[in-house]
Design an enzyme around this catalytic site. Structure first.
Site, PDB file in Angstrom:
ATOM      1  NE  ARG A 100      -2.297   0.764   3.714  1.00 43.29           N
ATOM      2  CZ  ARG A 100      -2.286   2.000   4.211  1.00 43.29           C
ATOM      3  NH1 ARG A 100      -1.171   2.474   4.752  1.00 43.29           N
ATOM      4  NH2 ARG A 100      -3.359   2.749   4.183  1.00 43.29           N
ATOM      5  CG  LEU A 101       2.284   3.887  -2.428  1.00 44.43           C
ATOM      6  CD1 LEU A 101       2.365   4.657  -3.737  1.00 44.43           C
ATOM      7  CD2 LEU A 101       3.572   4.042  -1.646  1.00 44.43           C
ATOM      8  CG  ASP A 102       0.845   6.153   4.190  1.00 45.04           C
ATOM      9  OD1 ASP A 102       0.455   5.025   4.512  1.00 45.04           O
ATOM     10  OD2 ASP A 102       1.908   6.652   4.592  1.00 45.04           O
ATOM     11  CE1 TYR A 103      -7.917   9.811   0.366  1.00 40.22           C
ATOM     12  CE2 TYR A 103      -6.975  11.642   1.613  1.00 40.22           C
ATOM     13  CZ  TYR A 103      -7.946  11.143   0.753  1.00 40.22           C
ATOM     14  OH  TYR A 103      -8.928  11.971   0.280  1.00 40.22           O
ATOM     15  CB  THR A 105       2.166   8.459   0.087  1.00 33.53           C
ATOM     16  OG1 THR A 105       2.460   8.851   1.429  1.00 33.53           O
ATOM     17  CG2 THR A 105       3.472   8.129  -0.631  1.00 33.53           C
TER      18      THR A 105
END
Length: 245
Positions: A100-103, A105
């Site tokens: 995942r990548l943060d919201y 990022t």
């Protein structure tokens, strides 16, 4: 080999939770035998049927997405926010992001329907390098950057050594652009690492995943991985002791 409920979900028959219910209800057979155990694993040669209907195995797909900021690294969101699978309306397979990548990022995110491939890449022992470029508040000293390079203590343990490079500084605005390469995948790890040395991340972008880059893509764009790229990724994680530079 993958868990039976996961195989059913990937084939588009039902969600993972619904697939578990189907198994427990005795509505799933493997090689002609009813299966009621959730822990059972099946392989490509096994014949799986749901309600007497053979499972059509999906063709594996592999895509690279330039994820914009303000997008959830998930297949759905109960708050109605945009998710990464919204960028693949033409894909019929049940795809999902690898990690995942943060919201807040942006950057390179892989998306697939191949569970075995995803698990290989996400396993921490395989140490796939991920390069980020961070804009941080303040200008970190060389001593602080060395702390990141050696590994820094976070609430969930000490991080592995990172590669860190100062790209530029803006003395007037008191900000710095820093390149950092890690191979772990902890939640909000890069942001927490900079917080630990007293420098808040203002903007964060993942620019590389292993040998893959965002070359030729704009935010929101995606492309299919070539068979050779998929093969290269598999080779990286299955070659013991191999590390990317």
């Amino acid at each position: 080999m993958e868990r039976l409920q996961k195989v059913i979900a990937h084939a588009g028959v039902a969600s993972r939770r619904k697939a578990e219910e189907l198994i427990l209800d005795g509505r799933v057979t493997v090689n002609g035998k009813v299966v009621r155990e959730l822990g059972i694993k099946v392989g490509p040669s096994d014949k799986v049927e749901v309600n007497g209907v053979p499972l059509d195995k999906e063709e594996p797909v592999y895509h690279l997405l330039y994820k914009p900021r303000g997008v959830i690294s998930s297949v759905s969101d109960d708050k109605g926010r945009k998710v990464v699978t919204d960028f693949f309306p033409h894909i019929t397979q049940r795809i999902y992001p690898i990690g995942r990548l943060d919201y807040d990022t942006s950057g390179l995110l892989l998306v697939t329907n191949d569970g075995e491939f995803a698990n290989l890449l996400m396993h921490p022992k395989h140490e796939v390098d991920k390069l980020y470029v961070a804009k941080v508040k303040g200008i970190p000293s060389k001593e602080k950057l060395r702390l990141l390079e050696k590994g820094i203590q976070l609430e969930d343990g000490k991080t592995a050594p990172a590669k860190v490079k100062m790209l530029s500084v803006d003395k007037k605005k008191q900000t710095a652009i820093i390149e950092i390469t890690i191979h772990e995948g902890r939640n909000r790890q890069v942001r927490r690492m900079f917080d630990a040395i007293g420098h808040e991340v203002l903007k964060l972008k993942r620019e590389k995943y292993g040998f893959l880059t965002l070359s030729g893509l704009s935010t929101g764009d995606s492309r299919e991985l070539s068979p050779h790229e998929v093969k290269q990724l598999r080779a990286i994680v299955t070659t013991k002791g191999h590390r990317l530079n």
